[in-house]
Design a protein around this motif. Structure first.
Motif, PDB file in Angstrom:
ATOM      1  N   ASP A  15       0.758  -1.136   0.013  1.00  0.00           N
ATOM      2  CA  ASP A  15      -0.111  -0.101  -0.107  1.00  0.00           C
ATOM      3  C   ASP A  15       0.865   1.176  -0.119  1.00  0.00           C
ATOM      4  N   ASN A  20      -2.314   3.187   6.143  1.00  0.00           N
ATOM      5  CA  ASN A  20      -3.154   1.740   5.892  1.00  0.00           C
ATOM      6  C   ASN A  20      -2.297   0.776   6.109  1.00  0.00           C
ATOM      7  N   ARG A  39       5.817   0.004  -0.450  1.00  0.00           N
ATOM      8  CA  ARG A  39       4.988   1.119  -0.622  1.00  0.00           C
ATOM      9  C   ARG A  39       4.626   1.093  -2.042  1.00  0.00           C
ATOM     10  N   ASP A  59      -2.953  -3.323  -2.509  1.00  0.00           N
ATOM     11  CA  ASP A  59      -4.095  -2.346  -2.719  1.00  0.00           C
ATOM     12  C   ASP A  59      -3.981  -2.082  -4.251  1.00  0.00           C
ATOM     13  N   MET A  62      -2.796   2.608  -6.471  1.00  0.00           N
ATOM     14  CA  MET A  62      -1.507   3.117  -6.091  1.00  0.00           C
ATOM     15  C   MET A  62      -0.867   4.046  -7.275  1.00  0.00           C
ATOM     16  N   LYS A 112     -12.402  -1.712   1.622  1.00  0.00           N
ATOM     17  CA  LYS A 112     -12.166  -0.975   2.523  1.00  0.00           C
ATOM     18  C   LYS A 112     -13.741  -0.271   2.992  1.00  0.00           C
TER      19      LYS A 112
END
Length: 195
Positions: A15, A20, A39, A59, A62, A112
């Motif tokens: 993420d 997060n 990241r 995720d 991004m 989420k």
């Protein structure tokens, strides 16, 4: 019967947002696994080439390489193509996210805000599958290991009986049985061979 402790597995969390990553670590902390952060999609791919992961939590949104592209790259690499990927999407995710994710090989989706219980349950399923697959792979490498261990134990018993026998000539036979036992022991992974 004692059970050996379960060795922790590695989970990759990808993420671009620090908050997060912290939230995922807090939710997954009670599982007592090795959590690795990335990241970006690029960092995720580098991490996956350095070590083995049981599951990836990725995720979708991004900057740069998004979650779909990262997942597609993971599935293209021979050493990482079997690692399950859980894609994490926001509530604003479009209807085609599921189609896109499954078509590139994602194993599951989670939306989420994350329900901690649901996430831990899903992760636990993939951890169990990972451990079982490793056990099967280990057994496939040594398919006769259990049978060889049983034969080796029987040879040891016979050797001891022969050595304890008062009859002459049994010592030479016991030596031959001991040689067989050492040869069997050498075939078994992780078994100490008696001199």
């Amino acid at each position: 019967m004692s059970t050996s402790p379960v060795e922790p597995c590695s989970i990759l969390i990808v993420d671009d947002m620090e908050e997060n990553l912290i939230a995922f670590e807090a939710v997954l902390g009670p599982l007592h696994q090795h959590l690795v952060r990335a990241r970006s999609g690029e960092q995720a791919l580098k991490a996956m080439l350095r070590q083995e992961f049981a599951v990836v939590l990725l995720d979708v949104r991004m900057p740069g390489m998004d979650g779909f592209e990262t997942a597609a790259n993971i599935k293209r690499l021979e050493q990482t193509k079997h690692v399950p990927i859980i894609l994490v999407t926001g509530t604003e995710a479009s209807a085609d996210y599921a189609y896109r994710g499954y078509s590139i090989g994602a194993a599951d989706f989670i939306t989420k805000p994350i329900d901690p219980w649901v996430l831990r349950t899903k992760i636990n399923v993939f951890l169990d599958l990972y451990r079982k697959n490793r056990q099967l792979a280990s057994r496939a490498q040594h398919p006769d290991a259990d049978r060889l261990a049983e034969i080796s134990r029987n040879l040891t018993r016979i050797e001891l009986l022969l050595r304890d026998s008062p009859e002459t000539g049994t010592a030479a036979l016991a030596d031959r049985v001991a040689e067989l036992e050492r040869a069997m022991g050498a075939l078994l992974p992780g078994r100490a061979v008696h001199p």
